[in-house]
Structures are given as structure tokens and as C-alpha cells.
Design an enzyme around this catalytic site. Structure first.
Site, PDB file in Angstrom:
ATOM      1  N   LYS A  52       1.090  -1.507   0.122  1.00 10.36           N
ATOM      2  CA  LYS A  52      -0.146  -0.259   0.577  1.00 10.36           C
ATOM      3  C   LYS A  52       0.488   1.285   0.249  1.00 10.36           C
ATOM      4  O   LYS A  52       0.533   2.255  -0.348  1.00 10.36           O
ATOM      5  CB  LYS A  52      -0.590   0.128   0.959  1.00 10.36           C
ATOM      6  CG  LYS A  52      -2.212  -1.661   0.662  1.00 10.36           C
ATOM      7  CD  LYS A  52      -2.852  -1.663   2.405  1.00 10.36           C
ATOM      8  CE  LYS A  52      -3.698  -2.786   2.132  1.00 10.36           C
ATOM      9  NZ  LYS A  52      -4.316  -3.572   3.054  1.00 10.36           N
ATOM     10  N   GLN A  96      -5.097  -2.526   9.357  1.00  7.93           N
ATOM     11  CA  GLN A  96      -4.701  -3.006   8.323  1.00  7.93           C
ATOM     12  C   GLN A  96      -5.215  -4.539   9.678  1.00  7.93           C
ATOM     13  O   GLN A  96      -4.650  -4.562  10.542  1.00  7.93           O
ATOM     14  CB  GLN A  96      -3.161  -3.268   8.683  1.00  7.93           C
ATOM     15  CG  GLN A  96      -2.578  -4.782   7.899  1.00  7.93           C
ATOM     16  CD  GLN A  96      -3.119  -5.366   6.301  1.00  7.93           C
ATOM     17  OE1 GLN A  96      -3.356  -4.100   5.142  1.00  7.93           O
ATOM     18  NE2 GLN A  96      -4.159  -5.666   5.510  1.00  7.93           N
ATOM     19  N   ASP A 119     -11.494   2.509   4.099  1.00  2.00           N
ATOM     20  CA  ASP A 119     -11.406   0.442   3.414  1.00  2.00           C
ATOM     21  C   ASP A 119     -12.786   0.437   3.027  1.00  2.00           C
ATOM     22  O   ASP A 119     -13.446  -0.848   2.284  1.00  2.00           O
ATOM     23  CB  ASP A 119     -10.679  -0.449   4.130  1.00  2.00           C
ATOM     24  CG  ASP A 119      -9.694  -1.145   4.142  1.00  2.00           C
ATOM     25  OD1 ASP A 119      -8.639  -1.244   2.921  1.00  2.00           O
ATOM     26  OD2 ASP A 119      -8.853  -1.202   4.833  1.00  2.00           O
TER      27      ASP A 119
END
Ligand code: BQF
Length: 292
Positions: A52, A96, A119
Site C-alpha cells: 500500500k 490493517q 477500506d
């Protein structure tokens, strides 16, 4: 059989994003800023966050990684999230996953302001996605749809069978694929599905998202189908210097000859997942979904 090249497609989209960012900064605006919270030292999570950060560089974004040890308390994590929610220099952030077992992932996810939830895991974004409203789209499903579009793979009226009902892939992908404009007829299969192969053999588009290496075999696939492999399981491989390789959910060698299109692992859906996160971050920075 044509290979769907997620790596090349994602590189092209990152170049398009970088052009937009260059225009933004030329107008005197700051670059989009993505923050990732990484808890513990899980090998997979380390790699994903590194991917990322690298993608942010390719897009001209600023990125920040905030690390905490695996014994971080839930309260500490929630207070960190509160700070990021209120930090005007942060356009979007992610936590995460997976998190250590003592932390409630749902509580953490719901603490993120929907306006910064790039997300797309917050119930507000999940709900808006299922209603077809503007939202941060879940990264893997959005990446899969983008691949189908860019390869001109017909979806309207086609049978799409998804194996796997997770909150991050199966469920949101089902809702995207049946949306107006995509217009697929969707079946979601899971561990309790009876006679799975008879259902998967009807699929024009078969998506394997269950996390079992090599699960989809040639007898489960219709001649001429498009097969999308979401699996990214690390399996031990002594011939690699890392000690492992990534394995998809599809028995690629035997399935590929039957397909009109198929995604490889690695280099298929994975890079598109990352690029969807970049697209969401750009939209967050432009306040495109939630106007100020
Ligand atoms: C590739 C993920 C399971 C659980 C949590 C490129 C990624 C993977 C593969 C990647 C994933 C999987 C990510 C490839 C992010 C996809 O070249 O094939 C990129 O970084 N992913 C994640 O953040 O969390 C996960 C899978």
C-alpha cells in the site's frame, strides 16, 4: 484462454491517478494522504501494508504507517482512531486486518468516520454500497469489477457464481455484481452449499474467494467461463528465498485451458485490491463522496 493482467491494469490506473494528483498539486492543493495502522508483526500484514505504501508512492500520495505492538489495548487503538478522525491532514485511513484476538474488529471498524473509511468496511459504507449510493467501495470487489470492465467481459444477464461469503469479498461482490449497469445474476455459495460443482458449472463468471489453495478444479468450470481467483494463501515453498509462495483458490494449470479469461495468482486480483484503495483515497481527498 486470455490471461487477465491485474498487474499491468493496476499500473495503468495508478498512472491515471498520478496525473490527477499532479494537476491537484499544480493548483496548489496538497497531495492525498493515506494512513495505515499496523498492529503486530504478521508477515502477510507487513507485506500488504508495504504494498500500500509503494502504491501511494506511485500515485503521488503521501503515506504514513503507524505501528503498534500486538499487545496494544483496544482503548489505545480507539484513541488513535479518534485522533485520525479529527486530523485535517489525513484524508483516509485503514486499520490493517486481521487484528490480534483480544481486539474487537467490529468495534474498531465502527470507530472510523465513514468519511475517512477508505477500506469501505464501516456499516455506513457497506449499507450505501448495497443501496447503490456513492460510497467508499470495498477494495477487492471494486477491483474485480474494474477488471471485468477493462477487459470488456460481458456481465449483463450472465450467471456469476461466488464461492465464499466473507464481509470483505463475497457479500459486497454479490451486491456489486447484481447492481443496475452490471446486471449479473448472482449466486453465493459457501461451506454448507450442497452439490457445489453443479452450481459452479453454470457460471459464466466464477469467483473463488474461500481461501483454500487449488479448491476449484477443472470439472467445476464451464467451457468458456471467466474465472476470477481471489485466493492469496501463503504456502511453504523451499525453492523460494522467502520460504513461501502465494497460492490461489483455483487449480490454475488444469482450469486455465477451459477458460475464456482467467486471473493469475499473483498478479491478478491482488494488485487491483491495492489500486481500489488508492481510488478511494483520491475520492476522500477530493470530498467526492461526502461533500464538506
Ligand atoms: C499479487 C489480504 C487476506 C487477508 C487480508 C498483490 C496483494 C496481494 C497479492 C495485497 C490482502 C490481499 C490484502 C498481490 C492486500 C491483497 O500480486 O497477487 C497485492 O497486498 N493485498 C490485505 O491488505 O489484507 C488481506 C488477504
Amino acid at each position: 484462454m486470455e490471461l487477465i493482467d491485474g498487474k499491468a491494469t493496476s499500473a495503468q490506473i495508478k498512472a491515471e491517478i498520478a496525473e490527477t494528483v499532479a494537476r491537484m498539486t499544480a493548483e496548489g492543493r496538497r497531495a492525498p494522504h493515506l494512513v495505515a495502522i499496523l498492529v503486530g508483526h504478521d508477515g502477510g500484514s507487513e507485506t500488504y501494508v508495504a504494498n500500500k505504501v509503494k502504491a501511494c508512492e506511485a500515485c503521488g500520495f503521501r503515506s504514513t504507517v503507524i505501528r503498534r505492538e500486538a499487545d496494544v489495548t483496544e482503548a489505545e487503538l480507539l484513541s488513535l482512531i479518534d485522533n485520525l478522525n479529527n486530523d485535517a491532514e489525513v484524508d483516509g485511513f485503514i486499520v490493517q486486518l486481521p487484528l490480534p484476538r483480544h481486539i474487537d474488529e467490529q468495534r474498531v471498524t465502527e470507530a472510523i468516520r465513514p468519511e475517512k473509511d477508505v477500506d469501505g468496511f464501516h456499516p455506513v459504507n457497506v449499507g450505501r454500497q448495497s443501496l447503490g449510493l456513492p460510497c467508499f467501495r470495498s477494495a477487492t470487489p471494486a477491483g474485480i469489477v474494474e477488471l471485468l470492465k477493462r477487459y470488456n467481459i460481458p456481465t449483463r444477464g450472465k450467471r456469476c457464481v461466488i464461492i465464499g461469503r466473507s464481509n470483505i469479498v463475497g457479500k459486497p461482490l454479490a451486491s456489486l455484481m447484481m447492481q443496475r449497469g452490471i446486471d449479473a445474476t448472482v449466486n453465493v455459495c459457501h461451506s454448507a452449499t450442497e452439490d457445489l460443482a453443479s452450481i459452479t458449472r453454470e457460471a459464466d463468471i466464477l469467483v473463488a474467494a474461500l481461501g483454500k489453495p487449488g479448491f476449484v478444479t477443472a470439472d467445476m468450470v464451464k467451457e468458456g467461463a471467466t474465472v476470477i481467483d481471489v485466493g492469496t494463501t501463503r504456502v511453504p515453498d523451499a525453492t523460494r528465498k522467502s520460504g513461501f509462495r502465494l497460492s490461489g483458490d483455483v487449480d490454475f494449470e488444469n482450469v486455465a485451458p477451459k477458460c475464456s479469461y482467467i486471473t493469475p495468482v499473483p498478479g491478478g486480483v491482488g494488485p487491483m485490491t491495492i489500486v481500489s484503495l488508492m481510488q478511494n483515497t483520491l475520492r476522500a481527498a477530493m470530498h467526492e463522496i461526502y461533500p464538506e
